[in-house]
Scaffold this active site. Sequence first.
Site, short mmCIF file in Angstrom:
data_model
loop_
_atom_site.label_atom_id
_atom_site.label_comp_id
_atom_site.label_asym_id
_atom_site.label_seq_id
_atom_site.Cartn_x
_atom_site.Cartn_y
_atom_site.Cartn_z
CG HIS A 64 3.38 6.66 -0.88
ND1 HIS A 64 3.27 7.41 -2.09
CD2 HIS A 64 4.05 5.58 -1.16
CE1 HIS A 64 3.56 6.42 -3.02
NE2 HIS A 64 3.99 5.36 -2.27
CG HIS A 72 7.47 2.98 0.82
ND1 HIS A 72 6.27 2.84 1.64
CD2 HIS A 72 7.16 3.04 -0.43
CE1 HIS A 72 5.28 2.58 0.51
NE2 HIS A 72 5.82 2.70 -0.58
#
Length: 273
Positions: free
Chosen positions: A59, A74
């Site tokens: 992620h 992120h």
Amino acid sequence: MPSLTLQAPLDGWCAPLTEVPDAVFADSLIGDGMAIDPTSGVVLAPCDGEVITLPAAGHAVSIRAASGVDVLVHVGIDSVKLDGRGFEPLVNVGQRVRAGDPLIRFDLDVVARGAKSLVTPVVLAAEGSARIRRRHAPGRIVAGEMLMDVDYAPQDVPVSGRSRGAALRCGSEGATVPGAQGELSADASASRTVSLALMHGLHARPAAMLAKRARAAEGPVMVSAHGKSADARSVTALMTLGAAHGDELTITARGPNAQAAVDAIVAALEEAL
């Protein structure tokens, strides 16, 4: 002062970090930057560099430019809880990439349904050696456009291995080494080994909490795992340890408040649960 241009890694709508629905990013605990609410599902490299972190959940990704500036992308907020569902990493740690190279592919619908938000922070993690001189105006942005121009000063801060604090003596749990007069001194050190209770490992949020505590210490603080050591003041350095749930972490500090520094790091780990 030399500068670095960071390209938008995604199509979408850019906004200040203060609009990110997560205090770790909104309060710049990791570093300064921008946020993008994405409309495309592929993260592109914001600059030339080396992939230095890529969590198992896929992620997030960090790139280190040749200048030494670290950039963290992120994807989404609380997306680590998806445990990789909807994410497909396209690179590996240690791989060299060029600006615009694809790094992560993700399913917008899956992440939108499973994460707190799709908003994607793009932040610097250069320990104060870099500052943003120019930013893209809030609004529509296309991948590859200028997102930020960054001025930086050359630095020499090792991320892992035998960095400047790695040679600290690691005593038994909670041990403190006093100075010659039996009192704490600048050369005093303390260490403690704990089991990492964080279900999703040492990802960006807890790493930022640890780094904040470490920066308040009067001496160096190191965290070790898997035979590697990281400067606890650096979020990206902590993330390079790849510490997962149940792994042993050894926290070692040096300085007049060494034991307090170790205790503060342990407390941060407990608060992050």
